[in-house]
Design an enzyme around this catalytic site. Structure first.
Site, mmCIF file in Angstrom:
data_model
loop_
_atom_site.group_PDB
_atom_site.id
_atom_site.type_symbol
_atom_site.label_atom_id
_atom_site.label_comp_id
_atom_site.label_asym_id
_atom_site.label_seq_id
_atom_site.Cartn_x
_atom_site.Cartn_y
_atom_site.Cartn_z
ATOM 1 N N HIS A 156 0.817 -1.205 0.000
ATOM 2 C CA HIS A 156 0.000 0.000 0.000
ATOM 3 C C HIS A 156 0.857 1.264 0.000
ATOM 4 O O HIS A 156 0.415 2.315 -0.483
ATOM 5 C CB HIS A 156 -0.933 0.012 1.210
ATOM 6 C CG HIS A 156 -2.268 0.620 0.927
ATOM 7 N ND1 HIS A 156 -2.413 1.841 0.315
ATOM 8 C CD2 HIS A 156 -3.525 0.181 1.169
ATOM 9 C CE1 HIS A 156 -3.704 2.122 0.190
ATOM 10 N NE2 HIS A 156 -4.394 1.137 0.700
ATOM 11 N N ASP A 375 -8.246 -8.918 -18.000
ATOM 12 C CA ASP A 375 -8.296 -10.014 -18.979
ATOM 13 C C ASP A 375 -6.893 -10.250 -19.531
ATOM 14 O O ASP A 375 -6.356 -9.423 -20.258
ATOM 15 C CB ASP A 375 -9.268 -9.645 -20.100
ATOM 16 C CG ASP A 375 -9.380 -10.725 -21.167
ATOM 17 O OD1 ASP A 375 -8.707 -11.775 -21.044
ATOM 18 O OD2 ASP A 375 -10.132 -10.510 -22.138
#
Length: 428
Positions: A156, A375
Site C-alpha cells: 500500500h 483479462d
C-alpha cells in the site's frame, strides 16, 4: 483445502530502469504498511474454446509482468530507510515475486459462499512482511476444476487502489499482445514531491483519524459476509434520500444505521464513519489522473447514534456527502502537515483497521475501479475480491460479480451481531 507451491521466482523489469531512491509522501507513509491482498478467479475455459489454449501460461504471464515493471519500476524495488531515517523505495530492479501453485479443490468449493479470511490470504497471496520483501507479489494457483486463482499483493505504501488497478490493466494488456503504448497509454507518474508538506507545517483543521488518540478499540474476533444490494433495494434506499444522492452515500447510510441497531449502541453516544476520498482532482493544481502514489485521504463523519436511528436516511447520506465535499486543497495540505508533525514526534499510526472502536464503521467504495478489466487473454475474471479484510467494522461496496446492476457489500462484524444485522439490512 490444500495449496502446493510448485515454483517461485523473482521477475525483474525487462529493460533497464532508473536506479534511485523514490521519496514517499506523508500520504504514502500514513497508509496501511502492508500488501493489499486480492484474489481474481478465472473459471476453466469451455471445451473447444480457442482462447483456452495455453491457459494461464506462467511463461506468458511472467514475460508480460517483466515488461509491465518497466513503467511501474518502483514495484520492482524494496523499502529502504534513507540517511535521514525516513522510509523510501529503493528502486533497485530486484523484481516482483511470481509463484506458481496448484490446489486440490475447485473454484466452486471456494467461491460459492466466499468469505475473505487469513486462511484465504495464506493460500493464494505469497507472504511478504519484512522490509526486504518484494513490494509486489503474485501467485497463479491452478485449481482442480481447471480454473485459476490469481492472488495479488501490492504494498500500500507504493501506490493506492487506482495505481494498483492501473498496473493490473497494463500487465493484462501486455499479456494479450498489446504493445506498451496500447496497454499503458498514460504511463504512471511516480513523483510524490507534489504532496510535500509546507515549511513550516501548519495545521488548520482537526485530524482525529491520523491521531494516536483515535486508537481506542481492542482486537475482537469477526466474520465477513457478502450482502447483495439488488436494483430494487438500491432504488428504495435512494428514494428515501435527496435527489442525486450517490450509490455509495445511500448504501453507506443504510449500512451505518443497520450497524448501530445490530450492535445496540447507546442513543446518546457518538458513532463515527471512516470515509476515504481520492484527492487527485481536489488539489490545486490537481494531480494527474495517472499519479501512481497514494492520493487517498481518510476522514471521519461523526453523528449521534440517536440521529442515525431517528432521522430520515437522507439526513445520514447528506452528512456523508457534505463531509466528503469539504475535503479540498486546504484540507489535504493540512492533513499532510499534521502527519509531518506526527512523524517528527514518532507517534504516527499507519491507517489502523482492526483497532476501531465498536461504535465505528469504515466503508470503502470500489465502484468505478476497473476491477473486471483484468483479462490476460482468456477472458475476464468471474470474481475480484479481497483475500482478507483490514479488520472488524470494515466494508467494501463494489459492483456485483455478475455485472448486472446489483451491488455487493462485503462487511466484517462480530459474530454475535450478524443475525440481527442481516435481519435489519434486508427487512428494515
Amino acid at each position: 483445502m490444500k495449496v502446493e507451491v510448485l515454483n517461485s521466482t523473482l521477475v525483474a523489469p525487462s529493460e533497464e530502469t532508473p536506479r534511485t531512491g523514490l521519496w514517499l509522501s506523508n500520504l504514502d507513509l500514513a497508509g496501511h504498511r502492508s500488501h493489499k491482498p486480492l484474489v481474481y478467479y478465472y473459471p476453466a475455459p469451455t471445451p473447444g474454446n480457442k482462447d483456452g489454449a495455453d491457459f494461464f501460461s506462467p511463461d506468458r504471464l511472467k514475460a508480460a509482468l517483466a515488461r509491465a515493471l518497466v513503467p511501474f519500476y518502483p514495484l520492482a524495488g524494496r523499502l529502504h530507510v534513507d540517511e535521514g531515517g525516513r522510509l523510501q523505495i529503493n528502486c533497485n530492479g530486484e523484481g516482483a515475486l511470481f509463484v506458481v501453485a496448484r490446489a486440490d479443490f475447485t473454484g466452486e468449493d471456494l467461491f460459492q459462499n466466499y468469505q475473505p479470511s487469513p486462511e484465504v490470504r495464506r493460500m493464494f497471496v505469497p507472504s511478504a512482511s519484512s522490509s526486504d520483501d518484494p513490494l509486489a507479489v503474485f501467485q497463479v494457483t491452478f485449481l482442480k476444476c481447471g480454473g485459476v486463482v490469481l492472488g495479488t499483493g501490492i504494498h500500500h505504501m507504493s501506490m493506492d487502489g487506482m495505481g494498483s488497478f492501473h498496473f493490473i490493466q497494463t500487465w493484462t494488456g501486455l499479456a494479450r499482445g498489446l504493445n506498451i503504448s496500447e496497454a499503458c497509454p498514460l504511463p504512471p507518474m511516480h513523483d510524490r514531491t507534489l504532496l510535500r508538506g509546507r515549511s513550516p507545517p501548519h495545521v488548520d483543521f482537526d485530524h482525529l483519524f491520523y491521531s494516536p488518540a483515535y486508537l481506542t478499540g481492542l482486537p475482537r474476533p469477526y466474520v465477513t459476509r457478502v450482502y447483495s444490494v439488488s436494483p430494487k433495494l438500491l432504488e428504495n434506499l435512494k428514494s428515501r434520500c435527496a435527489q442525486g444522492v450517490s450509490t455509495y452515500g445511500a448504501i453507506t447510510a443504510h449500512l451505518w444505521r443497520c450497524m448501530c441497531v445490530a450492535r445496540g449502541l447507546e442513543p446518546c453516544s457518538d458513532t463515527r464513519l471512516r470515509v476515504t476520498a481520492n484527492v487527485r482532482h481536489r488539489l490545486r493544481p490537481p494531480l494527474p489522473r495517472h499519479f501512481s502514489g497514494n492520493a487517498i485521504l481518510r476522514d471521519l463523519v461523526t453523528i449521534k447514534v440517536a440521529d442515525i436511528l431517528s432521522q430520515p436516511l437522507g439526513f445520514v447520506a447528506d452528512a456523508i456527502r457534505k463531509r466528503v465535499e469539504d475535503i479540498n486543497d486546504a484540507y489535504v495540505r493540512s492533513v499532510i502537515d499534521f502527519v509531518e508533525l506526527e512523524l517528527e514526534k514518532g507517534s504516527l499510526q499507519a491507517a489502523p483497521g482492526h483497532l476501531m472502536p465498536e461504535s465505528d464503521l469504515w466503508v470503502v467504495s470500489w465502484r468505478g475501479m476497473h476491477m473486471y478489466d483484468a483479462d490476460f487473454g482468456w477472458g475476464a475474471p468471474r470474481f475480484v475480491v479481497p483475500a482478507e479484510m483490514f479488520g472488524i467494522g470494515t466494508a467494501y461496496v463494489m459492483q456485483h460479480s455478475d455485472k448486472d446492476d446489483s451491488i455487493a457489500v462485503m462487511f466484517s462484524l462480530e459474530p454475535r451481531y450478524v443475525e440481527c444485522f442481516e435481519d435489519v439490512f434486508y427487512k428494515g
